[in-house]
Structures are given as C-alpha cells and as structure tokens.
Design an enzyme around this catalytic site. Structure first.
Site, mmCIF file in Angstrom:
data_model
loop_
_atom_site.group_PDB
_atom_site.id
_atom_site.type_symbol
_atom_site.label_atom_id
_atom_site.label_comp_id
_atom_site.label_asym_id
_atom_site.label_seq_id
_atom_site.Cartn_x
_atom_site.Cartn_y
_atom_site.Cartn_z
ATOM 1 N N THR A 82 39.552 57.701 60.358
ATOM 2 C CA THR A 82 39.466 58.948 59.601
ATOM 3 C C THR A 82 38.041 59.232 59.127
ATOM 4 O OG1 THR A 82 40.174 57.714 57.645
ATOM 5 C CG2 THR A 82 41.865 58.917 58.851
ATOM 6 N N PHE A 124 43.868 62.650 51.157
ATOM 7 C CA PHE A 124 44.111 61.211 51.061
ATOM 8 C C PHE A 124 45.567 60.894 50.709
ATOM 9 C CE2 PHE A 124 39.586 61.767 50.315
ATOM 10 C CZ PHE A 124 39.051 60.825 51.183
ATOM 11 N N CYS A 178 45.954 57.012 49.878
ATOM 12 C CA CYS A 178 45.054 56.049 50.520
ATOM 13 C C CYS A 178 44.231 55.299 49.481
ATOM 14 C CB CYS A 178 44.131 56.788 51.484
ATOM 15 S SG CYS A 178 42.860 55.750 52.234
#
Length: 509
Positions: A266, A391, A398
């Site tokens: 990512t 996120f 995350c």
C-alpha cells in the site's frame, strides 16, 4: 420494506451477465459505475450470494457509529487466508491470535516508537536515491517498481532485521512476484464457481507454488533469527513475536507474510500515486519543494524534521483520499438490521468502496480535484467523521498507519529535495493496476539531480523546538479506543506535539 437497488438477477446466473458485460477494467471502476447508476447503495447476486455495496458517507457513518457492525473477512480476504491465515489483516475479530497479536504488536507502532523506525527508513531511501543519482538523468525509472523495492526492503529491515538489497539486483525479490500473483489469483477465485476452479489445473498449480515460495521465505526469516545469538538479536517486531510472551509458531508465519505484504504494497502505491499527482500539478509541486527547502536545505533529514513537513502530510492525505491504495473493506452486522431503511441480515457483508466514499459530493466540494489544502490544520475540523478512511475502521484499522505516513513523508521529502522529475511520456494518462491494492501502471520518469538548494543548519539532536506536551488517555470495554487513541497520538506527533499515549482505567469499571 423496499429492495436494495441494483440490477435484476437472472435465475441461476444471478448478475453474472452484468459483470461480464461491463466495460470497467477494475473492481474500483465497476463499483464507481454502479454507484453512479444506482446511488449510494446497491446489491448484486453472484454465485447465489447477495453482495451489498454501500459507499455513501451517510450510510458508512451509520454503520461505523454502530457497535453492532464490525469488520468482515469478505470473499476475497477469505481466499487470501490461504497464505495470510489469521494474521492481523485477514483474521476474524473473534480469533484469539488476532487479539494476542494486536496487543503484542500495537505498541511498536505507537508515537514514541516512531523514532526507532527512522534510521532503517532513511537507510533504504538513501539506497534508492543514490541509485537514481548514479544512473544519471537519462535513465528511465519505473516509479512503481522502485517504490516497491523501497518499501519491501524497508519493512524487511526495520521489522525483521533482514536486508533484501533489492536495489543491488536487476530482478525483484521472489516474494514480490509470488505475492502479486497470489493476490490476483485470490481475487479471481472469489468470483469463480467452485466447479470452474477445480478445472483450472495450471492456475491451481501456480497458486500452490507461489504460496510455498512465500512460506519458504518467512520460514527462513524465522530460522535465521533463531540461529542468532541472543545478544545479537535486534529488538524488532520479529523478536516480539518470538519472545516468551510471543505468538504461536504458525501464527508468526502468517504475521510475517501479512507485514511483508501490507507493510509495503500500500505504501509503494501511495508513493507512486503522489508522484503522479505532483507531476500533474506543477504549482503544488513547487509549493511542496519550497516547504522541503525551507526545512531541510541540502542536509540529510532528521527525525525531528518530520514535524515541520506538514504540507507534505497534507499532500499524502489528499492522495489517499483520491487513491486509497487499500480501496475497500467490508462490514457485517451481528444481528438483522436496517441500513438506510433497507434490510440487511446478520453476517451479511456490506462492502465499502473507499474511492466512492472519498468523493461523496455531500462531503467534498469539487471531489475529483486534487487539493491538499482540504487537510490544512485549520480545515481538518470540517471533515466529518468516517468520511476519510484509507486505513480502515475502529479496532481493525491498520496498526501501521504511523509507520506508513512517516516513511512516505521521508521519501517524498528526499525525492523533492534531491531531484527534478519529468515524465518519460508527457501525455501519460493514469491507468490503475489492481491486485488487492491499487497503484498507477507504467508511470516512468527521469530524475535530474538538483544542483542548488538552500543551506540549512543541522538540527540539534534533542528536538530544540520546545514541543508542547500532549497526553492522550484511552480506555474502553471493547478495546476499540486504543486504535483511535494511537491514531490521534501519531497525527499529533506529526504536527509537532510531544505525545504520551497511555491506557487508563475508567471510573466505576
């Protein structure tokens, strides 16, 4: 109660014909096309299973604010479990190893730990930019390729004490190819009928071989660490997992695969997208460079400089708004509920497409325009809760968010400080390459070393700026406040505060 909008399914085939006939090249494009056609929520039937997409901000806020909704391991993630198992990203929330790993590893990404990650990040960034300088201004740089090498080497070095030396090899590390093919195959498998999958002998064989490759790499990482004398072992993520209060051996393999995938894929996409956006907006590029020149001049960045590069943080956040590199997550209710007035059954998945959420005109003015000032400190309060979620959400957000933003800020600052970039193809148009994540396809540039930069005096070693202290306290029954508290702490540290983040027992608990 009325049915959720969407194309009418056919007997047996469901909406398979609609999917096959679409001109969309990616799942992101497909979802955007159908949201434009049917509105903020629509449903389809594939393989006898109803799929719900709800990406309007009002609907997402309705789910995220209600504790009866939680993250779901949707069909594609369920396939990824073949090689990521009950790692942090693909675990079911109720699985014991998720809670154990989250509790063990979360402090390693707290605001006070970010300084420890910095030297490894700087080490690998220096390798990439030295390579660019030595290859010279005529060399063609594949941005996505180099950013993948950078972020993979960074997570391997900082988290596992492993040097992959990707910038000293013409070919990418074997993990990358195996990972990319496996992610593509996992996505495809989630859309195939079981009878069809069993007939794809070559694809099945390749998939098993790629999973074996990734497993072999993580096994070697663990074996090499165990073979090291205790006094030589670094205090990193792997050591935490292997410690006395660590994780089961099988779960450690899954966590390593998870961090090697999620810890680089990512962020490499983010850095590639931000390069594209700045080249497409020269005035914003000039402003970003002025920020870097003012803070850094011609010296090597120090950890303390990151707090003064706030405009780069705005650029990264706006890039993640338009191009969330992990573009979707799924939520599911623990009981039969309504969503926007429509019935949703317990344990039924609702997919949130972040590119659609992040461009909801009810929240964002001129939503397709790249404007980093949306995230200026004085305008942050204008952004509603649950409108920007690259996120993820809640306790399952995350944990690597501070790591990713710190790494991206450092790399972007060094790139702007040292090079003038130009596209190899002046007429380049953005094309999205999609696995489980998204990134620009075939973005190639030339990097011309800058010859004159303002000179700055190196900062003192112990943060001379007189940072204001900030104490962030958290405590809850469900544990979701810890993630939010650490997000606030990490963002505040990036804005120049001296942050302490601490758990506290709530009164009467």
């Amino acid at each position: 109660m009325s049915e959720i909008p969407g194309p009418k399914p056919l007997p047996l085939l469901g909406n398979l014909a609609s999917v096959l006939s679409t001109s969309a090249q990616t799942n992101v494009d497909f979802a955007r096309e159908y949201h434009e056609r049917y509105g903020p929520i629509f449903a389809m039937t594939l393989g006898g299973q109803r799929m719900i997409f709800a990406s309007g901000h009002a609907l997402v806020a309705e789910m995220c604010a209600d504790p009866r909704w939680s993250k779901s391991v949707h069909a594609t993630l369920a396939e990824v479990r073949a090689f990521a198992g009950d790692g942090l990203f693909t675990a079911h929330t109720g699985e014991p190893n998720w809670a154990a790993a989250h509790r063990l590893l979360m402090p390693a990404f707290g605001p006070m730990a970010m300084r420890d990650w910095f030297p490894g990040m700087l080490d690998i960034a220096e390798q990439m930019f030295t390579r660019w300088a030595r290859f010279g201004p005529d060399a063609v740089i594949d941005v996505g390729d180099d950013m993948t090498r950078l972020t993979l080497d960074t997570i391997a070095l900082t988290a596992f004490g492993l040097r992959l030396n990707s910038f000293y090899s013409e070919t990418m590390h074997p993990f990358v190819g195996a990972m990319t093919r496996s992610l593509v195959e996992a996505g495809a498998r989630s859309e195939r009928l079981p009878a069809v999958q069993s007939l794809m002998l070559g694809a099945n064989r390749r998939y098993r071989a790629d999973i074996d490759t990734m497993r072999g790499i993580t096994e070697r990482i663990v074996a090499d660490r165990i073979a090291q004398p205790a006094e030589d072992r670094p205090d990193d993520l792997l050591e935490r997992m292997l410690g006395t209060d660590g994780l089961p051996a099988g779960n450690i393999q899954y966590q390593l695969a998870t961090f090697l995938i999620a810890g680089h894929e990512t962020t490499s996409g983010l850095l590639t997208f931000v390069t594209h956006e700045l080249l497409a907006h020269p005035a914003l590029l000039a402003r970003a460079r002025q920020t870097v020149d003012r803070v850094l001049g011609d010296r090597t960045p120090a950890f303390e400089d990151l707090a003064d590069l706030g405009y780069l943080g705005q650029i990264l956040r706006e890039t993640l708004r338009l191009h969330p590199t992990a573009p979707a997550f799924a939520l599911t209710p623990d009981q039969n509920l309504t969503l926007g007035g429509y019935e949703v059954s317990a344990d039924e998945d609702v997919l949130v497409m972040l590119p659609t959420l992040h461009r909801d005109p009810a929240v964002w003015a001129d939503p397709d325009t790249f404007d980093p000032d949306r995230f200026a400190p004085e305008r942050m309060a204008e952004i509603p809760e649950y409108a920007w979620m690259p996120f993820g959400h809640g306790a399952r957000a995350c944990i690597g968010r501070p790591f990713a933003l710190q790494e991206a800020t450092l790399v972007l600052a060094m790139m702007l400080q040292r090079f003038d970039l130009e596209r190899c193809d002046p007429d380049y148009e953005l094309v999205i390459q999609e696995t489980l994540t998204i990134k620009p396809k075939d973005l190639r540039v030339r990097a011309v070393a800058r010859t004159s930069r303002p000179v700055q005096v190196a900062p003192a070693a112990d943060s001379p700026r007189g940072r204001d202290p900030l104490l962030v306290l958290y405590g809850s029954n469900g544990g979701s406040s810890a993630s939010l508290a650490r997000t606030i702490a990490a963002d505040s540290a990036g804005q120049g505060f001296d942050v302490t983040c601490r758990h506290t027992r709530l009164a009467g608990r």
